[in-house]
Design an enzyme around this catalytic site. Structure first.
Site, PDB file in Angstrom:
ATOM      1  N   LYS A   1       0.747  -1.002  -0.067  1.00 14.61           N
ATOM      2  CA  LYS A   1      -0.297  -0.045  -0.450  1.00 14.61           C
ATOM      3  C   LYS A   1       0.923   0.933   0.356  1.00 14.61           C
ATOM      4  O   LYS A   1       0.438   2.105  -0.628  1.00 14.61           O
ATOM      5  CB  LYS A   1      -1.651   0.030   1.227  1.00 14.61           C
ATOM      6  CG  LYS A   1      -2.260  -1.407   1.447  1.00 14.61           C
ATOM      7  CD  LYS A   1      -3.256  -1.154   0.607  1.00 14.61           C
ATOM      8  CE  LYS A   1      -3.932  -1.873   0.339  1.00 14.61           C
ATOM      9  NZ  LYS A   1      -3.733  -2.976   0.825  1.00 14.61           N
TER      10      LYS A   1
ATOM     11  N   GLU B   1     -10.400   5.513   1.978  1.00 16.05           N
ATOM     12  CA  GLU B   1     -11.812   5.484   2.395  1.00 16.05           C
ATOM     13  C   GLU B   1     -10.564   3.568   2.711  1.00 16.05           C
ATOM     14  O   GLU B   1      -9.367   3.971   2.441  1.00 16.05           O
ATOM     15  CB  GLU B   1     -11.530   4.003   1.227  1.00 16.05           C
ATOM     16  CG  GLU B   1     -11.491   3.188   0.284  1.00 16.05           C
ATOM     17  CD  GLU B   1     -10.266   3.678  -0.621  1.00 16.05           C
ATOM     18  OE1 GLU B   1     -10.389   4.959  -0.395  1.00 16.05           O
ATOM     19  OE2 GLU B   1      -9.795   2.974  -0.704  1.00 16.05           O
TER      20      GLU B   1
ATOM     21  N   SER C   1       1.939  -9.723  -0.883  1.00 16.56           N
ATOM     22  CA  SER C   1       1.573  -8.365  -0.880  1.00 16.56           C
ATOM     23  C   SER C   1       1.719  -8.097   0.859  1.00 16.56           C
ATOM     24  O   SER C   1       1.648  -6.355   0.961  1.00 16.56           O
ATOM     25  CB  SER C   1       0.317  -8.127  -1.308  1.00 16.56           C
ATOM     26  OG  SER C   1      -0.391  -9.338  -0.732  1.00 16.56           O
TER      27      SER C   1
HETATM   28  C1  LIG Z   1      -4.712  -4.585   0.315  1.00 18.71           C
HETATM   29  C2  LIG Z   1      -4.592  -5.399  -0.074  1.00 18.71           C
HETATM   30  C3  LIG Z   1      -3.900  -6.272  -0.770  1.00 18.71           C
HETATM   31  C4  LIG Z   1      -5.465  -5.892  -1.663  1.00 18.71           C
HETATM   32  O1  LIG Z   1      -5.840  -4.815  -2.788  1.00 18.71           O
HETATM   33  P1  LIG Z   1      -5.211  -4.559  -3.956  1.00 18.71           P
HETATM   34  O2  LIG Z   1      -5.076  -3.969  -4.491  1.00 18.71           O
HETATM   35  O3  LIG Z   1      -5.642  -6.268  -4.929  1.00 18.71           O
HETATM   36  O4  LIG Z   1      -3.190  -5.822  -4.185  1.00 18.71           O
HETATM   37  C5  LIG Z   1      -3.533  -7.213  -0.791  1.00 18.71           C
HETATM   38  N1  LIG Z   1      -2.675  -7.499  -0.169  1.00 18.71           N
HETATM   39  C6  LIG Z   1      -2.074  -6.992   1.631  1.00 18.71           C
HETATM   40  C7  LIG Z   1      -1.130  -6.751   1.868  1.00 18.71           C
HETATM   41  C8  LIG Z   1      -2.911  -5.533   1.273  1.00 18.71           C
HETATM   42  O5  LIG Z   1      -2.932  -5.077   2.017  1.00 18.71           O
END
Ligand SMILES: *Cc1c(COP(=O)(O)O)cnc(C)c1O
Length: 391
Positions: free
Chosen positions: A85, A107, A374
């Site tokens: 993020k 949001e 992620s």
């Molecule tokens: C917010 C989040 C996601 C999902 O958001 P995308 O826009 O699909 O990347 C995936 N993994 C983590 C760790 C998140 O915080």
């Protein structure tokens, strides 16, 4: 290089008249500053010294032995804030500064985007408000507290089911009356144009680094790239550099729900139908009357009934493949990475790992797979404990 905001027939600009000037101002500013040398240098420096880029590409040897092919993890979990993020919030935060705005709104669902926005808000000295559904405020109280520590005001949204969809509605409504001094910092590759394009560009650093690291560490490109898909920003971020490399398969893994909760309203790209939500046309989880379903997943960060327009196009063209992972398999994958590597992945990222486990015996032993890890799983330990009390 200006983008039309359309990905095939998807995307677009379906917003109330009052928001048009704000979105046009944003689009103009993005194209002006994104190519500006000073802006690029400043962002590059912040990504390095504040956020911790580049993130490593790590060969997960013991996890690889379990699934039977070579798995490399792109470690976005090591980024400041604990998820990808921050790439986007730093980029948009800096853009807000260059545009001369003094306030940020955002949001949030699980609270990860809200937290990353609150961090950037305090970094740049903005007055920051984060809209969050009442249900999510209860479910994600630790992130609420962290946002407040970083100086943000958390605004409770009571309407609807008190989740992400309602928070976005309220943030858009608030923005219509505050556009002159307020920047809306959107969290994924969804929403009206230009957000899908802006968020994509700020997340492409993941793919660019991954490609360079593959060439340097492996001497070739990977066979497969796997990422989880909520709105789709971390997936687009890593896919973007490989779209023209036709030999690299791109796999997006959605939340399939089940197991832990009972309803089956999950997997937008697999089960959704085309419609319009939050200013953009995309696949949506909706009933016959076009009423939006609430999504159901063990990971709050994947609970969104829409998906980015570029993913809709990549699905239709067949360039990327989309699959779903169910909650029990996600928890198994979470545990496997903890046990074999000492890395606690976010439950969102564990969807991508669950796909790898499902490919055991199906992929060649020499195959190289890169997973976009992620985020980190510290925020999810309580949920995992509830579902699977540690022995
Ligand atoms: C917010 C989040 C996601 C999902 O958001 P995308 O826009 O699909 O990347 C995936 N993994 C983590 C760790 C998140 O915080």
């Amino acid at each position: 290089m200006k983008h039309t905001g359309r990905f095939g027939t998807y995307g677009g600009f379906y917003v109330p008249e009052v928001l048009m000037p704000a979105l046009e101002e944003l689009e103009d500013a993005f194209y002006r500053f994104y190519q500006d040398e000073q802006f690029s240098q400043e962002l590059k420096q912040l990504l390095k010294s504040y956020a911790g880029r580049p993130t490593p590409l790590y060969y997960a040897k013991r996890f690889s032995e379990q699934v039977g092919f070579k798995v490399y993890l792109k470690r976005e979990d090591l980024l400041h804030g604990g998820a990808h993020k921050m790439n986007n919030t730093l980029g948009q935060g800096l853009l807000a500064k260059y545009m001369g705005k003094s306030k940020l709104i955002a949001e949030t669902g699980a609270g990860q985007h809200g937290l990353a926005t609150a961090m950037v808000g305090s970094l740049f000295g903005f007055d920051t408000k984060v809209f969050m559904g009442s249900t999510d405020i209860v479910r994600q109280s630790v992130n609420v507290h962290k946002m407040k520590l970083c100086g943000a005001e958390v605004i409770e949204v009571e309407g609807g089911t008190g989740t992400l969809k309602d928070a976005i509605n309220e943030a858009l409504r608030y923005w219509t009356s505050t556009v002159s001094d307020t920047f809306y910092l959107f969290g994924s590759v969804c929403g009206p144009h230009p957000y899908p394009t802006i968020v994509r560009e700020f997340q492409t650093c993941i793919g660019k680094e991954t490609k360079a690291q593959c060439l340097e560490q492996l001497g070739r490109l990977p066979d497969l790239i796997v990422a989880c898909v909520g709105g789709g920003s971390n997936a687009i971020g890593i896919f973007s550099s490989f779209i023209d490399d036709k030999d690299v398969r791109l796999i997006g893994v959605e939340a399939g729900g089940k197991g832990i909760k009972t309803r089956e309203h999950a997997a937008t790209l697999l089960k959704g139908k085309v419609g319009i939500l939050h200013g953009a046309k995309s696949y949506l989880l909706q009933d016959e009357e076009g009423q939006i379903y609430e999504t159901e997943s063990v990971s709050a960060g994947l609970d969104y009934p829409g998906v980015g327009p570029e993913h809709c196009l990549l699905k239709d063209s067949g360039r990327a493949e989309y699959v779903a992972a169910e909650d029990t398999d996600v928890l198994d994958a979470f545990e496997l990475l903890c046990k074999t590597e000492g890395i606690l992945p976010a439950l969102e990222s564990s969807h991508a790992l669950a796909y790898l486990r499902s490919q055991k015996g199906k992929l060649d032993g020499e195959a190289i797979v890169v997973v976009n890890l992620s985020g980190r799983g510290d925020k999810d330990v309580g949920i995992v404990e509830q579902c699977r009390p540690a022995g």
